[in-house]
Design a protein around this motif. Sequence first.
Motif, mmCIF file in Angstrom:
data_model
loop_
_atom_site.group_PDB
_atom_site.id
_atom_site.type_symbol
_atom_site.label_atom_id
_atom_site.label_comp_id
_atom_site.label_asym_id
_atom_site.label_seq_id
_atom_site.Cartn_x
_atom_site.Cartn_y
_atom_site.Cartn_z
ATOM 1 N N SER A 1 -12.074 -3.661 -4.267
ATOM 2 C CA SER A 1 -11.751 -5.083 -4.392
ATOM 3 C C SER A 1 -13.011 -5.945 -4.422
ATOM 4 N N PRO A 24 -8.114 -0.088 -7.781
ATOM 5 C CA PRO A 24 -8.073 1.000 -6.791
ATOM 6 C C PRO A 24 -8.477 0.531 -5.391
ATOM 7 N N LYS A 25 -8.220 1.435 -4.458
ATOM 8 C CA LYS A 25 -8.608 1.216 -3.067
ATOM 9 C C LYS A 25 -10.130 1.079 -3.005
ATOM 10 N N PRO A 43 -1.517 -0.292 -6.079
ATOM 11 C CA PRO A 43 -1.198 1.048 -6.602
ATOM 12 C C PRO A 43 -0.157 1.047 -7.724
ATOM 13 N N TYR A 94 -6.099 -3.699 -3.377
ATOM 14 C CA TYR A 94 -5.503 -2.440 -3.851
ATOM 15 C C TYR A 94 -4.086 -2.679 -4.374
ATOM 16 N N ASP A 104 0.806 -1.228 0.000
ATOM 17 C CA ASP A 104 0.000 0.000 0.000
ATOM 18 C C ASP A 104 0.838 1.276 0.000
#
Length: 256
Positions: A219, A215-216, A228, A226, A190
Motif C-alpha cells: 500500500s 497486494p498485501k 484481495p 490490501y 482481508d
Amino acid sequence: MLCAAVGLIVLMGIAVAGQMESTEQQNQKLLSENQKLTEENERLEKDLNNWKIAKEIKEAPAVRLKEDSENWMLALVNEEYPLAKDYTPASLTKLDEKCSVDTRIYGELEQMIADARQAGLNLYVTSAYRSYDRQREVFDTTMKDWISKGYSPLDAYDETKKSVAVPGTSEHATGLAVDIISGQYTGLDDKQGDTAEQEWLMAHCQEYGFILRFPKDKSNVTGIVYEPWHYRYVGKEAAKKITEQGITLEEYLQAD
Ligand SMILES: [Zn+2]
C-alpha cells in the motif's frame, strides 16, 4: 663493426616484431572496446525507448486506452495519474445485468472464470466498469456514512479515500479492472484473501493476463490497502513478470 651492424639489424627485427604484436593486440583491444560501446549504446537506446513508453503510458492513460497499440493494457491510473473525466471505453461487453468490461478483456476474463468453475470454485464479479459519475456517487455515499458516524468532513474524506478511489483515480473507469469475490464468502475484507477462490485466482490470474492489483504490504507503493478481490488486466507478458517478481504495476512501469 660488422658484428655491431648485424646486432643492430637483429635488434631492429625484434623491435618490429614487438611492434607488430602490439598492433595486433591494440586492434583486438579496440575491437573489443568498440563492441562494448556498441552494446552500451544499444542498452541506452533501449532504456530510453522503454522510458519514453512508460512516460507515455503514465501521462496519457486515456489516449493509451483509446488506441489499439500494444500498450493500451498497461495504462496506469492512480492518484498521481488520474484518468480523463470523460473517458469511456470504446466498446463494453456485458458480463451480466450490472457488470460490463472493456470488450478487449472479455474473452480472457470469461475463460478464467470458466476454468475456476472447472476446478470446483465459484467466482462472482461484483464490480467492473464504473464511470466517473458512478465513482463519484460511491465516494459521496461512503463519505456521508463516515460523517453520519460523527467524523468531520475532512476526516470523513480521508477515511473514505482508504477504501474508495477518489473519482478520476479509479481503475474501474478503464473497464480493465474487476472485483471478484468468492461464492462462499462475500465480505470485502482481508478474509476474502483466505478463500479457496482467491487462492486459485492469485495462483492463476496471470495466465489470463490479470494481476492482483493491490497486494498485501504494497500500500506504500499503490496508495491503496490490501484488496484481495481487485484484479486488473495488464496482458499476459506483464502479468507474468509482475507476479513472478512480486511487484506492482507502478514498479513494473518504473523498472521496465
Ligand atoms: Zn476494485
